[in-house]
Every structure is written in structure tokens, then in C-alpha cells.
Design a protein around this motif. Structure first.
Motif: not given
Lengths: 428, 428
Positions: B158-169
Motif C-alpha cells: 500500500n502506497m499513496d504518496r512519496n513515490c513515482p506516479d507509476s506505482i502510486r495508488e
């Protein structure tokens, strides 16, 4: 053309480090050797070599052989064992009793044979190795190496105090045996040669050290020993030699510190003065990261040595170290440097892949001559790596090399060459 | 006797750790199991079992299977690669781009199949593993594990911030997908189950953490995440959650810290307060020594955790870690503890073989139920070790185990059992 019989050409992905800063990579390149020495590495084969048969290794990697600059052959049986013990009980209960068994030539033969097969398996092509105090065992180890085709400096250990009676020599007996070994090899052209091996300062009397230094100079024989491995040992040396300015200075006083080519293993706690002495004498520091961890010695600050211009090589140091693989030793060297990097608040840079590869190849190889590189004039000591099993998911050549080093093992070493000669598994 | 069909007996040198302080060793012993659970280990077989066929493993070693409590399956392609990079460029250039490829189910299948074969090869019988943010990939990984016969907790990240758009939910999308996976597994009796997996505090919004905590409690689902791996990360968490007393406190506020069974990986820099929270909540600290070295995080003071009564397990943490072998992870755990021992002036004792073996077996196994020991009632998860190649020079059973751990590899693992069932190499 002339002498074509002495020319060999092999083809593959050729990788080496002429300098620590980066890899020389020739994809699908040609390596030409003459009389076992590299003549050149080429992207396409020069016309003058046309018509000569090419050994094509396809997509495999061709890299220099590994050089192990510090290793105790008689401890092979104890590899990966008794790691639960502190240094002193480990020496007393495991190392010294095991070494005393090598007065039995038959026992020496069985362990040394297994040892040589293991280092062959792991891709070591040259080694500087300790035997025990026993002359017969040292001779045996030299004979077995000679048969194997691998290159070795073999040291009969010298030790006349601070050790169990069973392996203690007299100074004069130790010197006479050492001279005999040097004499037997003098003038011989061989990849296997003797090296003068005082175990370490505390186990040698002044008379013994003095005599060994004289032998080193007389025969221009190389020297190997231990230096500043742990703090207790350094204190002990200070007590034994209160007039010396540092541990290394004791060796130096007796002409055992760079007067002839010299290896000093560990150097975990060498201070500025000792390092300066090493640099000025051209002494090679042998980094043994696995042993330094297993025995709880500490972390050698390799970056400092390199910055100061001291030559650094790698050693397996079995059985303080738990692996004969210099590839795995490289991994540990990088890892230790990363812990130091973290501890320094990222002020000290960690070791790069190419720097570490250089230590294992050209750096350590320099002790044996032009060894450890594929530059013109270097001995063709090489490994052919078949990493096809590891590279199914798609990688560059440099990534393939890194993955082989980190996750590969002896199964991926297809062939070993020493001076251009294919070395088969030793039947000893 | 009744139910003899469900009884199996195996014979060999049986080794396990019921407590961390030492090994239980039965040379040439008999292990009786019923319905995949251990009924007893005997020096000689009780009469009630006479007439039942015995699988005799001769002089081989029989030990519990390995439990890997922290691992990133989608990073398998990057194993042993890009180790030359610092953490942030490594994440940005290697880890995140690789994880984004797992939206492609076919790609996920190819990498996950290779990954499962590798952990099978290395003797891991149970694992807590991260997939990526992609629901389909997580489902695929669960299906593949199901087919393999190995036990696994599989986490959709689970990851919805501080990561590349390609793997952000989105938070709501992430929660809906997670619920769907929990729902699909609810009530099923399987060795493969979902685990709630917020990547780490900085990559999850408050809304996402809150929702995940609610799901954990609603489904009584276990939780895994990262904790206090490096100093920069801890500072970052402090900035993001200024009201929390420590990093772990953030998870705790959202019911993700022991409210259900919880794994927290790394804990290199957990302070006294955080450790006390872990202890009181029964959170398992997962020690990942290879990764902590490769990524330059530092040295987890495992002894402190043990002294304080915190449960500690081991994790391979590929591809921060460079090996799937929990045996080699044990070696690194001991080695790191020896560096800390040396740095402390020998004030902090290093980890013994049996303590480390316990972490890899009964310690980590406790997360999966009665797993990791051969005491009565435990699942028979086991490895049969054929170390004959390593033991030609004569050793005790305990020395043979130590040598297998230090110098052996997958070639010496003859068989793997999970819940009494022989697990063949997965054909996926």
C-alpha cells in the motif's frame, strides 16, 4: 606467420580492471595471447591473426583469475567451524591442535589436497599461503601446488615462542629449515615458490626475526605476516618491543617490512605512522574482511589506505575467514566499507565494484609479477564464467559480472587458466 | 493401531532449537509425525510405532525449514545488482521502475516463478513477502505459492504518496484492493494468506494508514512494514508526524503495531521508547543483516532487543539483501553481532549459533503458528541435509551443522518438507 603455435586466441565478453576506477569491457572481444602472455584485447581481430584457431566462449564472461594474498592452508579442516568461540579459545582449542597434526606427512597430504581442490573450485589462480612450522608439510604443499598448475607462494611458518610446545621451534632450527626451503627453490623457474613467514611478532624471538630478515635479503625472498589485527595484540607487541614506534616498526627493524616484497595481513588498527611506513616501504596491506568479522577483529578502513597510496589486496584468511572464495571476499569488502560509510555520516566513500575487483585481480596479482590484468604483457590467468543460469531476466555485461560476484558460485566457473594453460581439477 | 496411514516416521540426525540457549540433538533418532505434525523425537522407537514404515535418512541431518520474515519478491530480478548505488538512486533507478513492471501479469508470473524456485532451492519453507501495489500481481504470487506447497504471507503493498506516479495508488483504491484480497482469503484453510503491507510510514497518507489499521482489526489480519531502517528516514517520519513520540508510534496510532500479529523490518535505530512499545505490543523485529550492510543502513543491536524480551526473526530482504538463503543470513547476523561485540570492548556478547538458528526457525516460525521446531504439536517443516561432501575430515553433528551453515549451499539440501509433505521443485 611465425610462432603461430604459441599464439592462442579466445573470444567472449572480456572484462578486467587496468585501473581501480572502472572496468575495461570488450563485448564479444578477442583476446590474443602468446606464450601464455596477453598480446592484446581487440573488438575485431587484426588481420595478422587471421587463420589462427579461435576458442569461442560465446556469451560467457572472461575475467582475470582471483588472487588470494592471505590464507592458512592447514586450517582448512576447521573452515566454517567453532565460529562460536572467541579468538584465544579458538586458537588454543582448534587452530593450534590442528596445526600440530601436520607433522604427519600423510595427514598434511590429505588436508592440503582437499584445500587445493577447493581453491581451484572457487577460481583462485594464485595464492600466498601459510603452511605450518613443519618443513615436510611445507614441501608437500609446494609439491601439490606444483602438480595442480596453480601459482603459489608457500610459507613454512616460523614460531619459537608464545605457542604450544607441540608446534614450537628453536630459532636456529627454524632458520635452518627456512634456508633449506629457500635453497631448494633457488634458481628454479616455477610458479610455486617459498615465502618467509614469521607467524607474527609475538611468536618470534628477536633472534628468529633477525635471522629471517637476513634470509629475506640474502635470497631476495618475499615476506608475509600479520599486522595490527586487534587491539590486544598491538598492546602485546608494545610490551614485547617497547623501543619500537609501532607494530610494523618491529618487522621493519629486522628487514621484514618491504626490504623485499612484503604482505601484511589485516592492518585493522594500523595508525598513521604505521601506514606511512607501509606506504614508504611499498608493503601490501591484505584486507581479510570475512576473518575480521568472524573473529571479531573489527573493520579495516580500506579507503584511508587507498587515499594514502598504500597497495591493498584481498585475503580469504581461512579459517578465520569462512570461505575460500575471493568473489565472496569482495562482497564482504564492499559491505564493510558501507558500514564505515554509514558510521562516518557518509563522509568516507564506500568501495566501488571496480575498486574491489581491482584489489582481487591486478592489485593482489602484482605480488606475483604481471598478473591480474589483460593488459599487454600480463600472464593470461583467467576464469571463464558461464552465468547463463543467472542472466535469464536480461542484464548488461557489467550487471552480469556484479550478479555473478554477489549471487553466483563455483558452479558458474567453467574454466580456469594460469599463464595461458587450462587448469583442470587437480588430481592430488 | 488406528490411523497408522496418517503416521510417518523418519530417521536421521535430528537437530532443532526449542530454546535459543542450545541445540536439541538426537543422533540417529526417530521423528514421528501424525497428520503433518510432530508427535515426538526419540532415541529409540517406542513399541507403539513398530510395524510402521521408516524413511531412513542414514547419516544425514534433519533440521527445521527456514523462515524468511522480510522479503520483496518483485525485486528478485535486481538481486546482487546495482550494489554500487546509494539508497535513493537505487530506489529511483532500480527498485521503483522494476516494481512498476508488475502491472503486467505475464511479467509478474515470470519473475515470481523464478523467485519461488529460488527460495525453495535455498531451503525456505515459510515466508512473509511483499508483492507490489498491483492487486493482480499479489494474487498471482499467492496462486504460485499455493501451487508450490510452501507457506507464505503475501502482502499487496500500500502506497499513496512519496513515490513515482507509476506505482502510486489512491488511498481508497488501495484500501478497496486490500479488502478484496482479504475477503477472497477469508475462511479458507491455506498455507498462503494475505498480510497487510503499508510500505512504510512516509509512503502512506494518514487516511491510508487509518483504513489499513481498520482492515487489520476487522479481518484479524497480520501486518508487516519497515521501521527505523536509517537515520534520514527517521527524521522524515518525524517531520511528517510531529505529534508521534517515535516512528513506531505512528503505526501504533493506526492499529498497525501489534494489535494483530506484526512484523517490523530492520529496527536498526529503534530507541528505547520504540523498543519498549515493540515489546509491550509483541511486535516481531525482523533482522535483515545483509540488506543493512548492502544499503549501508548500519548494524542492528540484536542483543539489546533480545535482552529486553523483544522477539527477533531473520529476513533476507532481497534485493537490499543479496541472498535468499536464510543460512547465509544467519552467518551475517552472527558476524554483525561480532563487530558490535568488538566495538563495545567485548561488553555486549555476540550471537551464538543456537540463538541465531532459533531466530531462523522457532523464532520466525512463531509468526506462522507452531512452526520452526520439532517439539510435539509443531508442523513438520523440515530440511534433510546431505553434507557428506563437507564432512569427509571428521566432525561432530553440531560442527557438521555449523559447517553446512557457513560453507554449505543449496546443493546440500536434499529434501524440503512442509507440514509433513515432501515439496518437490516447483513447476510454475
Amino acid at each position: 606467420m611465425n610462432n603461430s603455435n604459441s599464439i592462442k586466441i579466445i573470444k567472449g565478453n572480456i572484462i578486467f580492471t587496468s585501473v581501480p576506477e572502472g572496468f575495461n569491457i570488450t563485448e564479444q572481444g578477442f583476446l590474443v595471447m602468446r606464450d601464455g602472455k596477453v598480446e592484446g584485447v581487440y573488438e575485431s581481430l587484426p588481420d595478422i591473426y587471421s587463420g589462427i584457431e579461435i576458442t569461442d566462449y560465446g556469451d560467457k564472461l572472461i575475467i582475470p583469475g582471483m588472487n588470494d594474498l592471505h590464507c592458512h592452508a592447514p586450517q582448512f579442516r576447521n573452515l566454517g567451524m567453532a565460529m562460536d568461540r572467541e579468538l584465544l579459545p579458538w586458537l588454543e582449542n582448534y587452530t593450534f591442535p590442528e596445526e600440530s597434526r601436520f607433522k604427519d606427512k600423510e595427514y598434511a597430504r590429505s588436508v592440503y589436497s582437499a584445500f587445493i581442490r577447493e581453491i581451484w573450485k572457487q577460481g583462485t589462480t594464485r595464492i600466498a599461503v601459510y603452511s605450518t612450522v613443519h618443513k615436510s608439510a611445507a614441501l608437500q604443499l609446494m609439491e601439490l601446488f606444483e602438480k595442480s598448475g596453480l601459482g603459489a607462494y608457500v610459507g613454512k611458518v616460523n614460531m619459537d615462542r608464545n605457542c604450544p610446545d607441540s608446534i614450537r621451534e628453536s630459532a636456529e632450527g627454524s632458520l635452518a629449515d627456512t634456508r633449506e626451503l629457500l635453497e631448494a627453490s633457488a634458481g628454479k623457474d616455477s610458479l610455486v615458490r617459498p615465502i618467509i613467514t614469521p607467524r607474527f611478532v609475538p611468536s618470534c624471538s628477536a633472534r628468529l626475526l633477525e635471522g629471517l630478515g637476513e634470509l629475506a635479503v640474502e635470497y631476495f625472498a618475499p615476506v608475509q605476516s600479520h599486522l595490527s589485527e586487534n587491539k590486544g595484540e598491538i598492546e602485546w607487541v608494545k610490551e614485547l618491543h617497547p623501543d619500537s614506534s609501532c607494530y610494523g616498526d618491529v618487522y621493519d627493524k629486522y628487514k621484514l617490512f618491504g626490504q623485499t616484497p612484503t604482505l601484511m595481513a589485516h592492518c585493522v588498527y594500523s595508525d598513521e605512522q604505521e601506514r606511512e611506513l607501509m606506504r614508504s616501504r611499498g608493503v601490501i596491506a591484505v584486507h581479510c574482511p570475512t576473518s575480521n568479522m568472524n573473529v571479531g577483529s573489527g573493520m579495516m578502513p580500506v579507503r584511508t589506505f587507498l587515499d594514502e597510496g598504500i597497495r591493498v589486496a584481498l585475503g580469504s584468511d581461512i579459517s578465520g575467514g569462512h570461505t575460500c572464495s575471493i568473489f565472496k571476499t569482495m562482497v564482504y569488502a564492499i559491505q564493510i566499507s558501507k558500514l564505515l560509510w554509514a558510521e562516518s555520516g557518509k563522509q568516507i566513500s564506500f568501495l566501488s565494484n571496480s575498486e574491489t575487483f581491482y584489489m582481487a585481480t591486478k592489485g593482489g596479482g602484482s605480488f606475483f609479477g604481471n598478473v591480474g590484468s589483460f593488459e599487454k604483457g600480463y600472464d593470461f590467468d583467467a576464469l571463464v564464467i558461464d552465468d547463463s543460469e543467472l542472466s535469464t531476466l536480461g542484464y548488461t555485461i557489467e550487471q552480469r559480472l556484479e550478479r555473478f560476484i554477489y549471487v553466483g558460485d563455483d558452479r558458474h566457473i567453467l574454466h580456469r587458466y594460469v599463464q595461458g594453460k587450462l587448469i583442470e581439477e587437480p588430481e592430488l
